[in-house]
Write an enzyme that holds these catalytic residues in place. Structure first.
Site, mmCIF file in Angstrom:
data_model
loop_
_atom_site.group_PDB
_atom_site.id
_atom_site.type_symbol
_atom_site.label_atom_id
_atom_site.label_comp_id
_atom_site.label_asym_id
_atom_site.label_seq_id
_atom_site.Cartn_x
_atom_site.Cartn_y
_atom_site.Cartn_z
ATOM 1 C CB SER A 1 -6.934 17.685 21.132
ATOM 2 O OG SER A 1 -8.223 18.019 21.655
ATOM 3 C CB SER B 1 -9.041 16.939 24.488
ATOM 4 O OG SER B 1 -8.495 16.074 23.538
ATOM 5 C CE LYS C 1 -9.444 21.547 21.475
ATOM 6 N NZ LYS C 1 -9.796 20.307 22.196
HETATM 7 N N1 GLN Z 1 -6.800 11.819 22.623
HETATM 8 C C1 GLN Z 1 -8.151 11.440 22.301
HETATM 9 C C2 GLN Z 1 -8.303 11.351 20.818
HETATM 10 O O1 GLN Z 1 -7.343 11.490 20.160
HETATM 11 C C3 GLN Z 1 -9.116 12.426 22.876
HETATM 12 C C4 GLN Z 1 -9.190 13.687 22.145
HETATM 13 C C5 GLN Z 1 -10.162 14.645 22.722
HETATM 14 O O2 GLN Z 1 -10.583 14.510 23.872
HETATM 15 N N2 GLN Z 1 -10.566 15.598 21.904
HETATM 16 O O3 GLN Z 1 -9.350 11.133 20.297
#
Ligand code: GLN
Length: 490
Positions: free
Chosen positions: A158, A182, A83
């Site tokens: 994400s 994510s 990532k």
């Molecule tokens: N979808 C969650 C957020 O928007 C989690 C994101 C993540 O785990 N980085 O914060």
């Protein structure tokens, strides 16, 4: 069949065998990844950048070792995507934000150091929601990663790029980060396995911070064993991360084949009721039967505080984000606005131009929650609820070994369908967020397909440092089903 066709969906152990038998070289494996990328990347858009020099340098080292009959680490030569919020010395690291568009870190993240030590060729940096804020990867400042199962659907977020590149056969394994789901959510949407380790199991040093008390790096793979091997390579104590756990790393593959007879599994009752799609519900119910067939004992468990998880998370995560993102001011890192009149304008314009809408929304929410007069009402209260959520889990572990639920209430959704409605986007994490608040590990694995031929994910959660049990249970389930054998048709 071309060698590329033959190799694209192979597991780590199959590829390792081919490497050691000298049927293929590590260089050819990296070639295979890049030709697959050439073939499908126009459609998938999983990568922000490719790190070819690095990948080939590592592959060469692996091939030299094989030639000289030296031992090689378990994942040596296996192409990995990471990532784009993990720093690689000398390679651009953007967090998919305009504000870091040209940022080249002068050091390696600890996980990157470990990948290098294990001779794992890093083939590229994968796309994400800007600063890992989102559930669909649509918040990237650069590109739109698509779901390999259906180009009109999001890959989840994400870590959407990391999930999509593995699902599409561009990389064998990948790394993502999970602050509220994510890793698990995109694994579920893309039909692969994703694991969020216990908080502190994997070092966060060199991970671009979103919400430091929740962030955790973890692996993606197309099967449980690949995920176990990858977790093995990246886990361990790190003096550079003060929250890192100082305990030995077990052998995560050693116990995979042990059966799960007598294992107590709790089904989270709040996550099989209203708001969960019917296809998802019936797949989870079928999975519960499968666990019974495997000899597990099933019991319903209520986590009454689950209903406060999203609200709690969006106060804590945004508060921490507002503090972490204060460093992007045009002075120390990355982007700076052109020709500002004075320093205040420089700060303001740099941040206004460099951050996207969702990031700004979160900085504002977090700053508000932390401001004097509101701190006790929001931030302090959220921390108290967080402690109660943790206690909910502690009570559950008195009765069961693991908990299961859907990873997400739905399967992958259409592009654009939730961008104007942040709350409905936030609700995608209803099942995953509590694990981050409690610091416990969780895994998502494929457990079915919906009526539109999109993958459904099963989530399992366990107590702190229960990764071995999670992996073993996931492995036993996987081996008794065929879902991991289905690949998208691209
Ligand atoms: N979808 C969650 C957020 O928007 C989690 C994101 C993540 O785990 N980085 O914060």
């Amino acid at each position: 069949m071309s060698i590329m066709e033959e190799l694209k969906y192979k597991s780590v152990s199959e590829l390792r065998k081919a490497l050691l038998n000298r049927e293929i070289s590590a260089k050819e494996l990296v070639d295979t990844s890049y030709s697959r990328i050439n073939e499908v990347e126009d459609k998938i858009q999983a990568f922000n950048s490719l790190t070819k020099d690095l990948a080939y340098e590592t592959a060469k080292e692996v091939d030299n070792k094989i030639k000289s009959n030296s031992d090689i680490p378990l994942l040596a030569g296996i192409p990995i995507g990471i990532k784009d919020n993990m720093c690689i010395n000398g390679y651009c690291t953007t967090a998919s934000s305009k504000i870091l568009e040209n940022f080249v870190p002068p050091y390696d993240a600890t996980v990157v150091k470990k990948l290098k030590e294990n001779l794992i060729p890093i083939i590229g940096k994968t796309n994400l929601d800007e600063f890992a804020m989102g559930s669909s990867t649509e918040n990237s400042a650069f590109k739109k990663t698509t779901n390999p199962w259906n180009p009109n659907k999001v890959p989840g977020g994400s870590s959407g790029g990391s999930a999509a590149c593995v699902s599409a056969g561009e990389a064998v394994i990948s790394l993502g980060s999970d602050t509220g789901g994510s890793i698990r959510l995109p694994a579920s949407f893309c039909g692969i396995v994703g694991l969020k380790p216990t908080y502190g199991r994997v070092s966060r040093f060199g991970l671009i911070a979103f919400a430091s008390s929740l962030d955790q790096i973890g692996p993606f793979g197309r099967c449980v064993e690949d995920v176990a091997l990858t977790l093995q390579a990246i886990s361990g104590h790190d003096p550079s991360d003060s929250t890192s756990i100082n305990q030995p790393v077990p052998d995560y593959t050693a116990g995979l084949k042990k059966d799960i007879k007598g294992l107590k599994i709790g089904v989270i009752s709040e996550l099989l009721g209203d708001g969960i799609d019917n296809d998802v519900k019936s797949s989870i119910q079928a999975s519960i039967k499968q666990f019974e067939n495997l000899g597990a004992e099933i019991e319903e468990i209520s986590l009454p505080l689950n209903k406060y998880a999203i609200a709690t998370y969006y106060i804590i995560a945004t508060a921490e984000a507002s503090a972490n993102l204060a460093r992007y001011d045009g002075v120390k890192y990355g982007y700076r606005t052109k020709d500002p009149e004075n320093i205040m304008e420089m700060y303001a314009k740099t941040r206004a131009e460099g951050f996207g809408d969702e990031v700004k929304r979160r900085i504002m929410l977090g700053t508000y929650a932390l401001s004097s007069g509101y701190y006790d009402a929001y931030y302090k209260k959220a921390q108290q609820v967080r402690a109660l959520i943790r206690r909910d889990f502690e009570k559950a572990w008195e009765k069961v070994d693991l908990l299961i639920s859907p990873t997400c209430p739905s399967t992958a959704f259409e592009f654009g369908s939730k961008v104007d409605d942040p709350l409905s986007m936030y609700l995608m994490d209803i099942a995953t967020i509590t694990a981050n608040l409690a610091g416990i590990p969780g895994i998502s694995l494929p457990c079915g397909m919906d009526s539109n031929n999109l993958p459904i994910g099963l989530q399992m959660l366990g107590p702190v440092l229960s990764e071995e049990t999670l992996l073993r249970t996931a492995y036993q389930f996987e081996q008794s089903t065929d879902f991991h054998k289905i690949n998208p048709n691209i």
